[in-house]
Design a protein around this motif. Structure first.
Motif, mmCIF file in Angstrom:
data_model
loop_
_atom_site.group_PDB
_atom_site.id
_atom_site.type_symbol
_atom_site.label_atom_id
_atom_site.label_comp_id
_atom_site.label_asym_id
_atom_site.label_seq_id
_atom_site.Cartn_x
_atom_site.Cartn_y
_atom_site.Cartn_z
ATOM 1 N N ARG A 70 0.838 -1.201 0.000
ATOM 2 C CA ARG A 70 0.000 0.000 0.000
ATOM 3 C C ARG A 70 0.867 1.243 0.000
ATOM 4 N NH1 ARG A 70 -3.654 -3.349 2.782
ATOM 5 N NH2 ARG A 70 -2.726 -3.016 4.836
ATOM 6 N N ARG A 71 1.992 1.190 0.734
ATOM 7 C CA ARG A 71 2.910 2.329 0.728
ATOM 8 C C ARG A 71 3.483 2.560 -0.654
ATOM 9 N NH1 ARG A 71 7.578 1.805 4.780
ATOM 10 N NH2 ARG A 71 8.024 3.861 3.908
ATOM 11 N N VAL A 72 3.821 1.485 -1.357
ATOM 12 C CA VAL A 72 4.355 1.628 -2.710
ATOM 13 C C VAL A 72 3.333 2.313 -3.610
ATOM 14 C CG1 VAL A 72 5.056 0.370 -4.776
ATOM 15 C CG2 VAL A 72 5.964 -0.296 -2.561
ATOM 16 N N LEU A 73 2.087 1.855 -3.563
ATOM 17 C CA LEU A 73 1.050 2.450 -4.407
ATOM 18 C C LEU A 73 0.839 3.929 -4.065
ATOM 19 C CD1 LEU A 73 -1.603 -0.430 -4.442
ATOM 20 C CD2 LEU A 73 -0.145 0.299 -6.340
ATOM 21 N N ILE A 74 0.755 4.222 -2.789
ATOM 22 C CA ILE A 74 0.548 5.614 -2.381
ATOM 23 C C ILE A 74 1.736 6.475 -2.792
ATOM 24 C CG2 ILE A 74 0.304 7.136 -0.380
ATOM 25 C CD1 ILE A 74 -1.288 4.854 0.966
ATOM 26 N N ASN A 75 2.939 5.922 -2.697
ATOM 27 C CA ASN A 75 4.124 6.697 -3.065
ATOM 28 C C ASN A 75 4.200 7.001 -4.560
ATOM 29 O OD1 ASN A 75 4.915 6.696 -0.417
ATOM 30 N ND2 ASN A 75 6.564 5.210 -0.653
ATOM 31 N N THR A 76 3.520 6.202 -5.387
ATOM 32 C CA THR A 76 3.538 6.494 -6.826
ATOM 33 C C THR A 76 2.863 7.826 -7.139
ATOM 34 O OG1 THR A 76 1.470 5.290 -7.254
ATOM 35 C CG2 THR A 76 3.551 4.049 -7.430
ATOM 36 N N ILE A 77 1.911 8.239 -6.303
ATOM 37 C CA ILE A 77 1.224 9.516 -6.538
ATOM 38 C C ILE A 77 1.561 10.548 -5.469
ATOM 39 C CG2 ILE A 77 -0.705 8.460 -7.775
ATOM 40 C CD1 ILE A 77 -2.353 8.684 -5.185
ATOM 41 N N GLY A 78 2.397 10.171 -4.494
ATOM 42 C CA GLY A 78 2.718 11.075 -3.403
ATOM 43 C C GLY A 78 3.189 12.450 -3.832
ATOM 44 N N PRO A 79 4.090 12.565 -4.824
ATOM 45 C CA PRO A 79 4.582 13.897 -5.203
ATOM 46 C C PRO A 79 3.631 14.704 -6.082
ATOM 47 C CG PRO A 79 6.177 12.140 -5.735
ATOM 48 C CD PRO A 79 4.859 11.495 -5.478
#
Length: 334
Positions: free
Chosen positions: A42-51
């Protein structure tokens, strides 16, 4: 082209940009439950749009602000007719933003699990509601001779509008899946591609049915071209995803979003809010526009500011273009 027609086109472009960018944001949020097996994924997925997720929402603010300034009567009737659903969308967007920022502030499992649930539901509901609202706008609302919405909340719901909501939810989820495949590494990338194949097939069926009904009731020759482009590019995205060409799959799914939004606005024009009570009471582009002087000032401001915004946002995506995977995460509990 008259200035009010130009601004109708510009507002359509702003909504198109919003759905193109925020569409895969919503899709990523939905995938945090459909795809991710654990907190690390879930962290990986969220980090894809984090910036980029907060920059994507600027398009919504600009679209709403431009509608208010260029077509105040359209804005007033739109918000009065869609008040509660729009309020729910805004609450979801606020909670979603807070969840992105506060999810990792504490290490407790319950804290993080609750924020992750908020990300899922506050991505799913707007993806559904935007389609429902735009379908209701194309179908029309009970608008009286005084430009006022005379109906209630239940007037927004019909088989057609619910189909529109399901179409955008499926399309945005597929759009997010191909974006996740483009931005991730390892096992999560492979599973994302498999999930995208199933979600994309469902999206193709629902979107074709929705746009087909839209064409039969409201479309013309130009709208039919947009329909054909939407269906063809979504099918092409499925083929590209099957072949592992993630970049082409994302480009094609993005074109599907663009063509779908374009078709809805083409089906509206020259009306902006059709009346189901009497066609003569429908709000049109010319009737609801601001003064020519106001539109002229807005045009000059847009011409100066738009290139700067596009360059900045394009630079942001370029800087954060690399793929990520679980191995890139810091070894922490969140």
């Amino acid at each position: 082209m008259a200035l009010h027609d130009l601004w109708f086109v510009l507002i359509a472009v702003l909504w198109t940009g919003y759905f193109f960018l925020e569409g895969f944001d919503f899709g990523i949020g939905v995938l945090t439950r459909l795809l991710a097996r654990d907190r690390a994924e879930r962290r990986v997925l969220i980090n894809t749009i984090g910036p980029v997720w907060d920059g994507n929402e600027v398009w919504l603010l600009t679209a709403v602000g431009a509608t208010f300034a260029a077509f105040p009567d359209w804005y007033a009737t739109l918000l009065s007719g869609f008040y509660l659903p729009v309020l729910l969308i805004l609450v979801c967007l606020i909670l979603r933003g807070v969840a992105f920022e506060y999810r990792a502030k504490r290490n407790e499992e319950r804290w993080q699990r609750n924020w992750e649930r908020a990300i899922f539901w506050c991505s799913l509901l707007p993806a559904l509601l935007w389609g429902l609202l735009f379908a209701a706008m194309v179908r029309g609302l009970p608008i009286g001779p005084d430009k006022e919405h005379t109906g209630g909340l239940l007037d927004l719901f019909s088989p057609y509008t619910l189909l529109g909501g399901l179409a955008t939810l499926a399309l945005f989820t597929f759009h997010g899946a191909v974006f996740a495949a483009l931005k991730t590494l390892g096992d999560i990338r492979r599973r994302t591609r498999r999930l995208a194949a199933g979600v994309g097939a469902g999206a193709l069926a629902v979107l074709t049915l929705f746009l087909g009904r839209t064409q039969l009731r409201h479309g013309d020759g130009v709208a039919l071209v947009a329909l054909a482009v939407a269906v063809a590019t979504l099918a092409a995205a499925l083929v590209a995803n099957h072949r592992g060409r993630e970049g082409w799959a994302f480009a094609c799914s993005g074109l599907t979003v663009v063509a779908t939004t374009a078709m809805l606005f083409l089906s509206l024009f020259p009306a902006v809010m059709p009346s189901t009570l009497d066609p003569e009471w429908s709000l049109t582009v010319a009737q609801t526009a601001s003064s020519p002087y106001t539109l002229e000032i807005m045009t000059w401001l847009a011409a100066l500011a738009t290139p700067v915004v596009l360059l900045y946002q394009g630079w942001t995506y370029w800087v954060f273009r690399k793929r990520i995977g679980t191995r890139h995460l810091q070894q922490t509990s969140h």
